[in-house]
Design a protein around this motif. Structure first.
Motif, PDB file in Angstrom:
ATOM      1  N   ALA A 110     -11.818  -3.111  14.606  1.00  0.00           N
ATOM      2  CA  ALA A 110     -13.238  -2.820  14.423  1.00  0.00           C
ATOM      3  C   ALA A 110     -13.559  -1.364  14.715  1.00  0.00           C
ATOM      4  N   ALA A 111     -12.749  -0.713  15.530  1.00  0.00           N
ATOM      5  CA  ALA A 111     -12.966   0.695  15.846  1.00  0.00           C
ATOM      6  C   ALA A 111     -12.252   1.618  14.869  1.00  0.00           C
ATOM      7  N   GLY A 112     -11.512   1.043  13.912  1.00  0.00           N
ATOM      8  CA  GLY A 112     -10.745   1.870  12.996  1.00  0.00           C
ATOM      9  C   GLY A 112      -9.638   2.601  13.723  1.00  0.00           C
ATOM     10  N   TRP A 113      -9.267   3.771  13.203  1.00  0.00           N
ATOM     11  CA  TRP A 113      -8.292   4.635  13.860  1.00  0.00           C
ATOM     12  C   TRP A 113      -8.644   6.084  13.513  1.00  0.00           C
ATOM     13  N   PRO A 114      -9.606   6.668  14.268  1.00  0.00           N
ATOM     14  CA  PRO A 114     -10.119   7.997  13.899  1.00  0.00           C
ATOM     15  C   PRO A 114      -9.063   9.089  13.894  1.00  0.00           C
ATOM     16  N   ALA A 115      -8.022   8.948  14.694  1.00  0.00           N
ATOM     17  CA  ALA A 115      -7.019  10.011  14.768  1.00  0.00           C
ATOM     18  C   ALA A 115      -6.316  10.248  13.439  1.00  0.00           C
ATOM     19  N   GLY A 116      -6.244   9.236  12.606  1.00  0.00           N
ATOM     20  CA  GLY A 116      -5.556   9.385  11.335  1.00  0.00           C
ATOM     21  C   GLY A 116      -6.460   9.727  10.171  1.00  0.00           C
ATOM     22  N   GLY A 117      -7.760   9.797  10.403  1.00  0.00           N
ATOM     23  CA  GLY A 117      -8.719  10.007   9.331  1.00  0.00           C
ATOM     24  C   GLY A 117      -8.960  11.477   9.030  1.00  0.00           C
ATOM     25  N   LEU A 159      10.342   1.985   4.258  1.00  0.00           N
ATOM     26  CA  LEU A 159       8.981   2.436   4.038  1.00  0.00           C
ATOM     27  C   LEU A 159       8.400   3.003   5.333  1.00  0.00           C
ATOM     28  N   TYR A 160       7.855   4.199   5.240  1.00  0.00           N
ATOM     29  CA  TYR A 160       7.299   4.865   6.410  1.00  0.00           C
ATOM     30  C   TYR A 160       5.803   4.587   6.488  1.00  0.00           C
ATOM     31  N   LEU A 195       0.834  -1.205   0.000  1.00  0.00           N
ATOM     32  CA  LEU A 195       0.000   0.000   0.000  1.00  0.00           C
ATOM     33  C   LEU A 195       0.867   1.252   0.000  1.00  0.00           C
ATOM     34  N   ALA A 196       1.924   1.246   0.833  1.00  0.00           N
ATOM     35  CA  ALA A 196       2.777   2.418   0.938  1.00  0.00           C
ATOM     36  C   ALA A 196       3.534   2.692  -0.354  1.00  0.00           C
ATOM     37  N   ARG A 197       3.906   1.639  -1.074  1.00  0.00           N
ATOM     38  CA  ARG A 197       4.590   1.831  -2.351  1.00  0.00           C
ATOM     39  C   ARG A 197       3.712   2.591  -3.341  1.00  0.00           C
ATOM     40  N   ARG A 198       2.423   2.413  -3.234  1.00  0.00           N
ATOM     41  CA  ARG A 198       1.502   3.083  -4.142  1.00  0.00           C
ATOM     42  C   ARG A 198       1.073   4.450  -3.615  1.00  0.00           C
ATOM     43  N   SER A 199       0.717   4.508  -2.339  1.00  0.00           N
ATOM     44  CA  SER A 199       0.135   5.719  -1.785  1.00  0.00           C
ATOM     45  C   SER A 199       1.169   6.805  -1.533  1.00  0.00           C
ATOM     46  N   GLY A 200       2.289   6.404  -0.913  1.00  0.00           N
ATOM     47  CA  GLY A 200       3.341   7.376  -0.618  1.00  0.00           C
ATOM     48  C   GLY A 200       3.699   7.361   0.853  1.00  0.00           C
ATOM     49  N   PRO A 201       4.826   7.956   1.214  1.00  0.00           N
ATOM     50  CA  PRO A 201       5.288   7.922   2.605  1.00  0.00           C
ATOM     51  C   PRO A 201       4.351   8.669   3.548  1.00  0.00           C
ATOM     52  N   GLY A 202       4.104   8.053   4.704  1.00  0.00           N
ATOM     53  CA  GLY A 202       3.315   8.685   5.742  1.00  0.00           C
ATOM     54  C   GLY A 202       1.818   8.698   5.515  1.00  0.00           C
TER      55      GLY A 202
END
Length: 392
Positions: free
Chosen positions: A161-168, A151-152, A120-127
């Motif tokens: 199941a709760a996702g990760w809202p802080a990164g959204g 890869l970062y 995923l990171a190779r496609r999307s990009g660092p961070g």
């Protein structure tokens, strides 16, 4: 088999998606073995046995690059496989379904070893990729392996199941373990127009697009495969357990039915899964009766009922039926089979799913006008791929 041979096997079967050449490039550039622990596990027909790299380097490598449809089991707890490097064919299929573009923010649920996050990171990009893993040890190992190849990726410890809202909010959400109900948290954390790809139930994976108003997510079934359930999910009862808990079967009867499609038609099996989500169907080559006839075994999750269907001795397109308990599972399966046939035997790709805050349901051919399954209420906050290329 090694990475080159695996690439060739994928190409021979035309499993590399033509519309997303970046996936083949990423799989070639991110070595699968770099994300495999020193101890792997193989199934010997009875139990998982360890394969240590230091002692059995050749066998270890063969586990990593076994073939397009073969997962690499990386963790076993109490005799159950709990984490793996998913088979390459399924990983590729799900990445293709995700329709990921450079610069998009991604949430990955069930990071495990970190290999999928690396792709995923190779496609999307660092961070831009956030992984969530419930096992702190696996999360730490994934961070180390990702950093080792430069890869970062942010890997958090938490309940997927709760996702990760802080990164959204996220443009894309991808889950690597099976769920029966798509958590609403995933929809809430995805931008309108964003895409969610997840395994559903015991058979396939779906790709959902979040509506412009964010009030629902809808999409099509993308492929057929089996996935591990979320960590902490109790294993379903076996047929033997259900039979032991139930009363004696009713008297033997016959049904006019060739059981062959139950062993060979994935579209029928998927339709039965939709119609009867709490019924488990397994095949037994010994028939469970010692007579050598292949049989179909049925039981429900609640261990209240069980049934068997096996070809009649005459081999004239009839089946011998035994069933027990308050539910007549054989009758239910045959009725659902008839309903599927009456609808024109829709393929698994003709099925789709809609998720709202309060429920989810599966539909056939059209989300608004197609026949719907009974809705699954209260989606909680937190289980050989067959694929046709399309824009779905």
């Amino acid at each position: 088999m090694n990475g080159t041979a695996l690439d060739a096997a994928m190409a021979q079967r035309r499993l590399w998606p033509g519309r997303a050449p970046w996936i083949r490039e990423a799989v070639g550039d991110v070595p699968r073995h770099a994300f495999a622990p020193e101890r792997l596990w193989r199934w010997d027909g009875h139990a998982y046995v360890p394969v240590d790299r230091e002692a059995e380097a050749g066998r270890w490598a063969a586990q990593v690059y076994a073939g397009p449809d073969d997962p690499t089991v990386t963790q076993v707890i109490d005799g159950r496989a709990t984490s793996s490097l998913s088979c390459v064919a399924v990983v590729v299929d799900m990445l293709d379904s995700l329709k990921l573009k450079p610069g998009q923010r991604v949430l990955e649920l069930g990071t495990g070893s970190g290999w999928n996050a690396a792709l995923l990171a190779r496609r999307s990009g660092p961070g831009l990729v956030t992984g969530v893993e419930t096992d702190p040890g696996l999360a730490a190992q994934a961070r180390t392996r990702l950093a080792a190849i430069g890869l970062y990726v942010t890997v958090e410890v938490g309940d997927g199941a709760a996702g990760w809202p802080a990164g959204g909010p996220y443009d894309r959400v991808i889950c690597t373990y099976a769920v029966d109900a798509v958590p609403w948290a995933w929809v809430e954390q995805t931008r309108p127009g964003g895409r969610i790809v997840t395994p559903w139930g015991r058979l396939g994976h779906v790709a959902l697009t979040v509506a412009k108003d964010g009030a629902s997510a809808t999409g099509w079934v993308q492929g057929l495969a089996t996935f591990m359930p979320s960590r902490g999910t109790s294993p379903p009862p076996t047929w033997q357990q259900a039979r032991g808990a139930g009363p004696s079967p009713e008297a033997e009867r016959f049904a006019v039915r060739d059981l062959g499609p139950l062993r060979a038609d994935p579209h029928l099996l998927f339709a039965l899964r939709v119609a009867l989500p709490d019924v488990h169907l397994t095949l037994d080559t010994c028939g469970g009766e010692g007579d050598g006839d292949p049989a179909v075994r049925l039981h429900d999750t609640g261990r209240t009922s069980w049934a068997t269907l096996r070809p009649s001795p005459g081999g004239n397109g009839t089946a011998v039926v035994h069933q027990s308990g308050p539910r007549r599972l054989a009758d239910e399966v045959l009725a659902a089979w008839d309903e599927w046939a009456a609808e024109g035997s829709p393929e698994l790709y003709d099925f789709g799913m809609t998720v709202t805050r309060h429920d989810q349901y599966v539909w056939v051919r059209h989300p608004a006008t197609g026949r719907r399954s009974a809705p699954r209420r209260g989606a909680p906050l937190g289980p050989t791929p067959s694929r046709r290329t399309s824009d779905r």
